[in-house]
Write an enzyme that holds these catalytic residues in place. Structure first.
Site, PDB file in Angstrom:
ATOM      1  N   LYS A   1       0.783  -1.232   0.000  1.00 12.01           N
ATOM      2  CA  LYS A   1       0.000   0.000   0.000  1.00 12.01           C
ATOM      3  C   LYS A   1       0.819   1.288   0.000  1.00 12.01           C
ATOM      4  O   LYS A   1       0.329   2.348   0.372  1.00 12.01           O
ATOM      5  CB  LYS A   1      -1.003   0.060   1.175  1.00 12.01           C
ATOM      6  CG  LYS A   1      -1.884  -1.150   1.360  1.00 12.01           C
ATOM      7  CD  LYS A   1      -2.457  -1.686   0.083  1.00 12.01           C
ATOM      8  CE  LYS A   1      -3.413  -0.745  -0.595  1.00 12.01           C
ATOM      9  NZ  LYS A   1      -3.789  -1.287  -1.941  1.00 12.01           N
TER      10      LYS A   1
ATOM     11  N   THR B   1       3.919   0.407  -4.404  1.00  5.80           N
ATOM     12  CA  THR B   1       4.836  -0.583  -4.994  1.00  5.80           C
ATOM     13  C   THR B   1       4.406  -1.002  -6.400  1.00  5.80           C
ATOM     14  O   THR B   1       5.257  -1.303  -7.230  1.00  5.80           O
ATOM     15  CB  THR B   1       4.934  -1.835  -4.095  1.00  5.80           C
ATOM     16  OG1 THR B   1       3.627  -2.395  -3.924  1.00  5.80           O
ATOM     17  CG2 THR B   1       5.527  -1.490  -2.733  1.00  5.80           C
TER      18      THR B   1
HETATM   19  P1  A3P Z   1      -4.683   3.903  -2.438  1.00  7.66           P
HETATM   20  O1  A3P Z   1      -5.468   3.056  -3.399  1.00  7.66           O
HETATM   21  O2  A3P Z   1      -5.059   3.676  -1.017  1.00  7.66           O
HETATM   22  O3  A3P Z   1      -4.690   5.371  -2.795  1.00  7.66           O
HETATM   23  P2  A3P Z   1       0.542  -0.724  -3.572  1.00  7.66           P
HETATM   24  O4  A3P Z   1       0.665  -0.838  -5.041  1.00  7.66           O
HETATM   25  O5  A3P Z   1       1.860  -0.825  -2.871  1.00  7.66           O
HETATM   26  O6  A3P Z   1      -0.504  -1.657  -3.026  1.00  7.66           O
HETATM   27  O7  A3P Z   1       0.068   0.747  -3.244  1.00  7.66           O
HETATM   28  C1  A3P Z   1      -1.184   1.242  -3.654  1.00  7.66           C
HETATM   29  C2  A3P Z   1      -1.135   2.748  -3.505  1.00  7.66           C
HETATM   30  O8  A3P Z   1      -0.236   3.295  -4.462  1.00  7.66           O
HETATM   31  C3  A3P Z   1      -2.429   3.454  -3.752  1.00  7.66           C
HETATM   32  O9  A3P Z   1      -3.133   3.463  -2.528  1.00  7.66           O
HETATM   33  C4  A3P Z   1      -1.986   4.836  -4.252  1.00  7.66           C
HETATM   34  O10 A3P Z   1      -2.170   5.853  -3.296  1.00  7.66           O
HETATM   35  C5  A3P Z   1      -0.487   4.676  -4.492  1.00  7.66           C
HETATM   36  N1  A3P Z   1       0.014   5.185  -5.763  1.00  7.66           N
HETATM   37  C6  A3P Z   1       1.148   5.896  -5.930  1.00  7.66           C
HETATM   38  N2  A3P Z   1       1.337   6.223  -7.195  1.00  7.66           N
HETATM   39  C7  A3P Z   1       0.296   5.705  -7.887  1.00  7.66           C
HETATM   40  C8  A3P Z   1      -0.074   5.740  -9.270  1.00  7.66           C
HETATM   41  N3  A3P Z   1       0.692   6.347 -10.181  1.00  7.66           N
HETATM   42  N4  A3P Z   1      -1.233   5.140  -9.631  1.00  7.66           N
HETATM   43  C9  A3P Z   1      -2.016   4.520  -8.703  1.00  7.66           C
HETATM   44  N5  A3P Z   1      -1.709   4.453  -7.379  1.00  7.66           N
HETATM   45  C10 A3P Z   1      -0.565   5.049  -6.976  1.00  7.66           C
END
Ligand code: A3P
Length: 325
Positions: A57, A60
């Site tokens: 979250k 990644t």
């Molecule tokens: P949220 O959906 O809570 O906003 P991971 O891939 O590690 O699970 O992390 C998900 C999070 O990546 C998302 O959490 C979002 O905030 C973040 N994020 C950062 N850059 C992003 C992007 N370019 N597109 C989508 N989500 C992004």
């Protein structure tokens, strides 16, 4: 290539004891005796040069997708069972052995210039992973993406709600993080999974017991979200990957998504799926205040650790430690 270790002490958290007959896989090509008996048909080149370890979250998936735009960077194939991450070092998959792991990676066309990697976001806070990863991949570089652990916890809670987790659906985020000993086991488990990965300093220290600091990069996940081009410049430098790839041309900000996305030919945006960058209300101010207090000492220790290591300090970390003083 399996080393049997007979005497492990408990981890400092005391949560993890290893079975003394647990295998510890090493790279067959790093030891002449192993290499001599390693099949001629096999290669040691189908192993990652770097790992994106999480935590979950923090952005990644975005980092993974931006990395794969680079002409010299290739990721692992998706796990055919889950269509997702490999999750080798942190799970029973580890017992499937290194051939199983290597099958996730392409044969590099040029071993010295190709950068193969995998991203498994549970590696970050997994007790067993740093030891196992460093045994097999002692020279790998390690990328950890960190955002404010309060935001990470909230994103995790929203993620659980989307997956219809009853404890998340039936409780507010405030109830989750402030749950006490009399709460249900389900609620306490959700609290732990929201908060435990956010003890960043504890997890990084465990990685640093197995990898030299020069192989670790802490990526500011908030900056990755707001200014991915700047972050990707730093990541490329850290990895030592060539040619330098200009992300300014490759990424586009999508107003309706509210995030940076891949820019396709013709200028259209290809964004991550609905589960990445969800829309949900802001965290309640009293919950944020509670979490600022909860993570305060850990964040201060993180600041000290990153300063000592000479890592760039994430903007959110400075701000968090300035707030509520
Ligand atoms: P949220 O959906 O809570 O906003 P991971 O891939 O590690 O699970 O992390 C998900 C999070 O990546 C998302 O959490 C979002 O905030 C973040 N994020 C950062 N850059 C992003 C992007 N370019 N597109 C989508 N989500 C992004």
């Amino acid at each position: 290539f399996m080393t049997h270790l007979s005497n492990y002490g408990n981890d400092r958290l005391g949560l993890y004891t290893l079975n003394p007959w647990d295998p510890l896989w090493q790279n067959p090509c790093h030891d002449k005796r192993h290499k001599d008996i390693w099949s001629k048909e096999k290669t040691c080149d189908r192993l990652p040069k770097f790992l994106v370890i999480g935590p979950q979250k923090t952005g990644t998936t975005a980092l993974h997708s931006f990395l794969t735009l680079h002409p010299a960077i290739t990721s692992s194939f998706p796990n055919p069972n889950t269509f997702e991450e490999v999750q080798f070092f942190n799970s029973p998959n580890y017992h499937r052995g290194i051939d199983w792991y290597m099958d996730f990676f392409p044969f590099p066309s040029n071993v010295s210039t190709d950068f193969i990697f995998e991203k498994s976001a549970n590696y970050f806070d997994s007790e067993s992973t740093p030891r196992r990863a460093s045994a097999l991949l002692p020279r790998a570089k390690i990328l950890a993406v960190l955002i404010n652990p309060a935001d990470r916890a909230y994103s995790w809670y929203q993620h659980q709600r989307s997956h219809m987790d009853p404890a998340a659906l039936n409780h507010t985020f405030h109830q989750v993080v402030t749950a006490g000993p009399s709460s249900s086991p389900e609620l306490l488990a959700l609290r732990r999974r929201s908060l435990a990965p956010g003890a960043y300093v504890t997890h990084l220290e465990r990685w640093l017991r197995h990898y030299p600091p020069s192989q670790l990069l802490v990526v500011d996940g908030a900056l990755l979200r707001s200014n991915p081009t700047a972050v990707m410049d730093g990541v490329q430098k850290f990895l030592g990957v060539t040619p330098h790839f200009n992300y300014t041309q490759a990424l586009i900000y999508d107003e309706s998504k509210g995030f940076w996305c891949q820019k396709l030919d013709g200028g259209r945006a290809k964004c991550l799926g609905k589960s990445k960058g969800r829309k949900y209300p802001d965290m309640a101010p009293e919950t944020r205040a509670y979490l600022t207090g909860y993570f305060r000492e850990l964040n201060m220790d993180l600041l000290r650790l990153l300063s000592r290591l000479g890592q760039a300090l994430p903007g959110w970390l400075r701000e968090e430690l300035q707030s509520g003083r």
